[in-house]
Scaffold this motif. Structure first.
Motif, PDB file in Angstrom:
ATOM      1  N   ARG A 196       0.833  -1.203   0.000  1.00 34.76           N
ATOM      2  CA  ARG A 196       0.000   0.000   0.000  1.00 34.76           C
ATOM      3  C   ARG A 196       0.869   1.255   0.000  1.00 34.76           C
ATOM      4  O   ARG A 196       0.527   2.270  -0.618  1.00 34.76           O
ATOM      5  N   LEU A 197       1.995   1.197   0.698  1.00 36.17           N
ATOM      6  CA  LEU A 197       2.874   2.363   0.801  1.00 36.17           C
ATOM      7  C   LEU A 197       3.641   2.626  -0.493  1.00 36.17           C
ATOM      8  O   LEU A 197       3.904   3.782  -0.840  1.00 36.17           O
ATOM      9  N   ILE A 198       3.990   1.561  -1.224  1.00 40.67           N
ATOM     10  CA  ILE A 198       4.841   1.763  -2.410  1.00 40.67           C
ATOM     11  C   ILE A 198       4.038   1.826  -3.698  1.00 40.67           C
ATOM     12  O   ILE A 198       4.553   2.261  -4.722  1.00 40.67           O
ATOM     13  N   HIS A 199       2.775   1.383  -3.667  1.00 35.64           N
ATOM     14  CA  HIS A 199       1.932   1.459  -4.859  1.00 35.64           C
ATOM     15  C   HIS A 199       0.872   2.533  -4.638  1.00 35.64           C
ATOM     16  O   HIS A 199       0.072   2.447  -3.702  1.00 35.64           O
ATOM     17  N   ALA A 200       0.868   3.535  -5.527  1.00 38.08           N
ATOM     18  CA  ALA A 200      -0.027   4.672  -5.333  1.00 38.08           C
ATOM     19  C   ALA A 200      -1.486   4.351  -5.628  1.00 38.08           C
ATOM     20  O   ALA A 200      -2.384   5.014  -5.116  1.00 38.08           O
ATOM     21  N   THR A 201      -1.724   3.342  -6.443  1.00 39.94           N
ATOM     22  CA  THR A 201      -3.099   3.034  -6.836  1.00 39.94           C
ATOM     23  C   THR A 201      -3.892   2.495  -5.648  1.00 39.94           C
ATOM     24  O   THR A 201      -3.485   1.508  -5.031  1.00 39.94           O
ATOM     25  N   PRO A 202      -5.021   3.108  -5.301  1.00 37.52           N
ATOM     26  CA  PRO A 202      -5.832   2.602  -4.185  1.00 37.52           C
ATOM     27  C   PRO A 202      -6.305   1.178  -4.432  1.00 37.52           C
ATOM     28  O   PRO A 202      -6.527   0.771  -5.578  1.00 37.52           O
ATOM     29  N   TRP A 203      -6.476   0.447  -3.356  1.00 32.27           N
ATOM     30  CA  TRP A 203      -6.927  -0.941  -3.476  1.00 32.27           C
ATOM     31  C   TRP A 203      -8.265  -1.035  -4.200  1.00 32.27           C
ATOM     32  O   TRP A 203      -8.477  -1.932  -5.012  1.00 32.27           O
ATOM     33  N   GLU A 204      -9.174  -0.118  -3.874  1.00 30.41           N
ATOM     34  CA  GLU A 204     -10.505  -0.188  -4.478  1.00 30.41           C
ATOM     35  C   GLU A 204     -10.420  -0.052  -5.991  1.00 30.41           C
ATOM     36  O   GLU A 204     -11.117  -0.759  -6.720  1.00 30.41           O
ATOM     37  N   THR A 225      -7.907  -0.800  -7.965  1.00 35.22           N
ATOM     38  CA  THR A 225      -7.348  -2.042  -8.514  1.00 35.22           C
ATOM     39  C   THR A 225      -8.401  -3.146  -8.527  1.00 35.22           C
ATOM     40  O   THR A 225      -8.513  -3.900  -9.502  1.00 35.22           O
ATOM     41  N   ALA A 226      -9.180  -3.240  -7.450  1.00 35.30           N
ATOM     42  CA  ALA A 226     -10.218  -4.274  -7.369  1.00 35.30           C
ATOM     43  C   ALA A 226     -11.262  -4.072  -8.462  1.00 35.30           C
ATOM     44  O   ALA A 226     -11.704  -5.039  -9.104  1.00 35.30           O
ATOM     45  N   HIS A 227     -11.671  -2.822  -8.689  1.00 36.81           N
ATOM     46  CA  HIS A 227     -12.670  -2.549  -9.722  1.00 36.81           C
ATOM     47  C   HIS A 227     -12.119  -2.866 -11.113  1.00 36.81           C
ATOM     48  O   HIS A 227     -12.812  -3.432 -11.957  1.00 36.81           O
ATOM     49  N   ARG A 228     -10.862  -2.497 -11.347  1.00 40.48           N
ATOM     50  CA  ARG A 228     -10.240  -2.804 -12.642  1.00 40.48           C
ATOM     51  C   ARG A 228     -10.240  -4.308 -12.900  1.00 40.48           C
ATOM     52  O   ARG A 228     -10.648  -4.764 -13.974  1.00 40.48           O
ATOM     53  N   ASN A 229      -9.767  -5.056 -11.927  1.00 42.70           N
ATOM     54  CA  ASN A 229      -9.656  -6.502 -12.123  1.00 42.70           C
ATOM     55  C   ASN A 229     -11.023  -7.150 -12.304  1.00 42.70           C
ATOM     56  O   ASN A 229     -11.189  -8.058 -13.130  1.00 42.70           O
ATOM     57  N   ALA A 230     -12.009  -6.698 -11.524  1.00 50.39           N
ATOM     58  CA  ALA A 230     -13.343  -7.279 -11.643  1.00 50.39           C
ATOM     59  C   ALA A 230     -13.939  -7.002 -13.019  1.00 50.39           C
ATOM     60  O   ALA A 230     -14.543  -7.885 -13.638  1.00 50.39           O
ATOM     61  N   LEU A 231     -13.769  -5.776 -13.513  1.00 52.25           N
ATOM     62  CA  LEU A 231     -14.321  -5.427 -14.829  1.00 52.25           C
ATOM     63  C   LEU A 231     -13.594  -6.159 -15.946  1.00 52.25           C
ATOM     64  O   LEU A 231     -14.222  -6.608 -16.918  1.00 52.25           O
ATOM     65  N   ARG A 232     -12.290  -6.293 -15.838  1.00 50.71           N
ATOM     66  CA  ARG A 232     -11.538  -7.027 -16.863  1.00 50.71           C
ATOM     67  C   ARG A 232     -11.976  -8.484 -16.916  1.00 50.71           C
ATOM     68  O   ARG A 232     -12.170  -9.051 -17.997  1.00 50.71           O
ATOM     69  N   ASP A 233     -12.103  -9.085 -15.749  1.00 46.71           N
ATOM     70  CA  ASP A 233     -12.535 -10.485 -15.723  1.00 46.71           C
ATOM     71  C   ASP A 233     -13.944 -10.637 -16.285  1.00 46.71           C
ATOM     72  O   ASP A 233     -14.248 -11.618 -16.969  1.00 46.71           O
ATOM     73  N   LEU A 234     -14.804  -9.661 -15.999  1.00 47.82           N
ATOM     74  CA  LEU A 234     -16.175  -9.725 -16.513  1.00 47.82           C
ATOM     75  C   LEU A 234     -16.204  -9.528 -18.019  1.00 47.82           C
ATOM     76  O   LEU A 234     -16.849 -10.301 -18.744  1.00 47.82           O
ATOM     77  N   ALA A 235     -15.495  -8.516 -18.509  1.00 46.28           N
ATOM     78  CA  ALA A 235     -15.501  -8.224 -19.944  1.00 46.28           C
ATOM     79  C   ALA A 235     -14.879  -9.343 -20.760  1.00 46.28           C
ATOM     80  O   ALA A 235     -15.296  -9.613 -21.885  1.00 46.28           O
ATOM     81  N   GLU A 236     -13.891 -10.019 -20.178  1.00 44.09           N
ATOM     82  CA  GLU A 236     -13.193 -11.097 -20.885  1.00 44.09           C
ATOM     83  C   GLU A 236     -13.706 -12.473 -20.497  1.00 44.09           C
ATOM     84  O   GLU A 236     -13.127 -13.483 -20.887  1.00 44.09           O
ATOM     85  N   GLN A 237     -14.778 -12.500 -19.709  1.00 43.62           N
ATOM     86  CA  GLN A 237     -15.443 -13.753 -19.310  1.00 43.62           C
ATOM     87  C   GLN A 237     -14.469 -14.728 -18.663  1.00 43.62           C
ATOM     88  O   GLN A 237     -14.403 -15.901 -19.007  1.00 43.62           O
ATOM     89  N   ARG A 238     -13.703 -14.216 -17.696  1.00 44.19           N
ATOM     90  CA  ARG A 238     -12.727 -15.069 -17.012  1.00 44.19           C
ATOM     91  C   ARG A 238     -13.263 -15.644 -15.712  1.00 44.19           C
ATOM     92  O   ARG A 238     -12.560 -16.375 -15.023  1.00 44.19           O
ATOM     93  N   HIS A 239     -14.490 -15.302 -15.336  1.00 48.41           N
ATOM     94  CA  HIS A 239     -15.071 -15.890 -14.123  1.00 48.41           C
ATOM     95  C   HIS A 239     -15.376 -17.359 -14.366  1.00 48.41           C
ATOM     96  O   HIS A 239     -15.788 -17.759 -15.463  1.00 48.41           O
ATOM     97  N   ARG A 240     -15.209 -18.165 -13.330  1.00 48.42           N
ATOM     98  CA  ARG A 240     -15.442 -19.601 -13.465  1.00 48.42           C
ATOM     99  C   ARG A 240     -16.908 -19.925 -13.687  1.00 48.42           C
ATOM    100  O   ARG A 240     -17.238 -20.925 -14.316  1.00 48.42           O
TER     101      ARG A 240
END
Length: 540
Positions: free
Chosen positions: A275-283, A285-300
């Motif tokens: 958290r200290l060395i990466h400026a991007t907030p956790w939220e 990053t979480a939203h990015r990853n969730a949307l990418r997985d959804l758009a690319e249909q990577r959910h199981r």
């Protein structure tokens, strides 16, 4: 890294000790406390004292011939109470010298206190039992120290290479063989790495379940499901907590061992550093990853997607969903456009997730409500994007009823973005592109890199373009006027400021060069498509 089938990876239990050949030779029988045979054995203690508890610290497997047992039931109860109070793991009595069956008073007392009572029908060398078990315990301790050292080394390596929170949580799940979740202060599950379960099983009803688990200042097992939790904080400022879930088949404090605690403590520490060395907030990053997985249909499964988005605070049941893409010329990580878009949606009271899908491209998933039409919301979003970047292109897919269909809406928005002709005006009052905008030219523009489109345009018009280039003529323009006039030569002549005779002559030349019949509606259509393709291919 976790060895689930080897006793070296967990504490030696009473059941493990009884299964050792040195004790199995005594034909052990469990008289009471069968449900407590999973108690860990810390040491073995041989005793013929009437008050052995004063020499114990807890966790001992107590071996006795029964010689010191009091005769009166009250004395037996006191003997057992002292062992139970100090936390002895079990009492093993040999039925060879004094007794040939356990005294009923002893059985009753052990049953009342939940103390495992084990009888040995054959003579056993207690010294040999002590040597074997202690050697095993010491070996286990050495193995545990080595495993703990490997845990520390693994997390140190993660920290030194600047691992992000996803890498840290993934490593924790792999080391422990458990599902590990990072959540923020409002109990949204930002990162979930399942192990032995699905995302659906881990995250369904997450916020409600998580709020039932108190937040402490140290790593501990707590809550109705027996979660192992550790705060993630720095200098008194708490950011969230790391959670390790029990194995699906078991719950409770006994499900976690010292190594699990070590893994989660190091996880919390590594997350703090990340958290200290990466400026991007956790939220974000979480939203990015969730949307990418959804758009690319990577959910199981659709159920996994529902659980994950619900755990992020996104409604998964309602009036539908809509995908929006914003393409900008942002050269950095897109932090400013992403923040501005998110803030605009929050200000408008629109429930949505925003995240960068690729450099210069942001994805937005809107949760639709019947009382809130999506067009004004997207228009507001589009104007915000254009304020950040006047060259931004905002594209919209179609409404979908289910979250699992949102990938289709994202694909459609992507096709709309590909077909957005540069500089083409949009209808009044609309600053975003949608599916209805895809006509012939936008479609060909989207396909402009397809070799088949290029070959088609060249095959249909290449000879005419070559003739104009060599002879300085402008037959292509005459053909354009003629096709735009739907084959009306008079209109074509007027648009080109030419006489009708000149137009007739040029059209005959075009027919000869292209070996076509301009009176044929089908051939005129083919040439019109080729001309539109040539136009988009020449765009810069």
């Amino acid at each position: 890294m976790r060895e689930n089938t080897d006793t070296a990876s967990r504490p030696l239990t009473v059941a493990d000790a009884l299964a050792l050949p040195v004790l199995a030779a005594g034909q052990p029988q469990v008289v009471t406390g069968v449900a407590h045979l999973d108690r860990p054995v810390r040491w073995v203690h041989m005793t013929e004292l009437t008050d052995p508890a004063s020499f114990l610290k807890g966790g001992e497997l107590v071996l006795t011939t029964g010689m010191p047992l009091p005769e009166e039931p009250a004395g037996v109860r006191r003997y057992v109470d002292e062992l139970a109070d100090v936390g002895a793991a079990a009492l093993v009595i040999e039925l060879v010298r004094r007794y040939h069956r356990p005294p009923q008073a002893l059985v009753d007392a052990c049953r009342a206190r939940g103390l495992p009572l084990v009888t040995l029908a054959a003579d056993v060398n207690f010294l040999e039992v002590t040597q074997v078990v202690h050697a095993l315990l010491l070996g286990n301790q050495a193995d545990a120290m080595r495993r703990t050292q490997r845990i520390h080394e693994a997390f140190t390596a993660l920290t030194l290479r600047g691992a992000g929170p996803e890498d840290v949580v993934r490593a924790a799940a792999e080391m422990s063989g458990r599902t590990v979740v990072l959540e923020n202060l409002v109990h949204q599950a930002l990162i979930c790495e399942p192990s032995g379960s699905t995302v659906e099983e881990a995250l369904t009803g997450w916020e409600q379940r998580s709020r039932a688990v108190p937040s402490g200042d140290r790593t501990e097992v707590c809550g109705p499901e027996g979660w192992l939790v550790a705060p993630v904080e720095y200098q008194g400022e708490r950011w969230g907590r790391a959670t390790m879930l029990p194995a699906p088949a078991r719950t409770g404090p006994s499900d976690f061992g010292p190594e699990d605690v070590t893994v989660l403590e190091r996880t919390a520490m590594a997350l703090t550093i990340a958290r200290l060395i990466h400026a991007t907030p956790w939220e974000r990053t979480a939203h990015r990853n969730a949307l990418r997985d959804l758009a690319e249909q990577r959910h199981r499964s659709p159920e996994d997607a529902h659980a994950r988005f619900a755990a992020l605070g996104m409604p998964t049941e309602g009036d539908g969903f809509l995908a929006v893409l914003v393409d900008t010329r942002a050269e950095d990580d897109g932090a400013e456009p992403e923040s501005r878009l998110s803030q605009e949606l929050r200000t408008a009271g629109i429930t949505a997730l925003v995240g960068a899908l690729a450099p210069g491209r942001f994805g937005i998933l809107l949760a639709l409500r019947a009382s809130q039409p999506w067009r004004p919301a997207v228009e507001r979003l589009s104007r915000t994007a254009l304020a950040v970047d006047p060259g931004a292109v905002v594209s919209v897919g179609s409404e979908v009823a289910e979250l699992s269909d949102a990938a289709r809406s994202f694909r459609e928005a992507g096709r709309v973005a590909e077909a957005a002709l540069p500089g083409r005006p949009l209808p009044d009052g609309r600053s975003f592109h949608e599916l209805s905008d895809i006509g012939l030219r936008p479609l060909l523009y989207a396909l402009r890199e397809d070799v088949r489109v290029q070959e088609y345009a060249e095959r249909q018009l290449g000879r005419l373009v070559d003739h104009d280039t060599r002879h300085g003529t402008d037959l292509l323009t005459t053909l354009r006027h003629y096709l735009d006039a739907a084959g009306n030569k008079t209109t074509a002549a007027r648009r080109g400021n030419l006489s009708r005779e000149t137009v007739y002559q040029r059209l005959r030349t075009i027919e000869r060069l292209l070996d076509c019949d301009l009176e044929s509606g089908e051939q005129r259509t083919e040439l019109h498509v080729a001309l539109a393709a040539l136009d988009v291919l020449r765009m810069r």
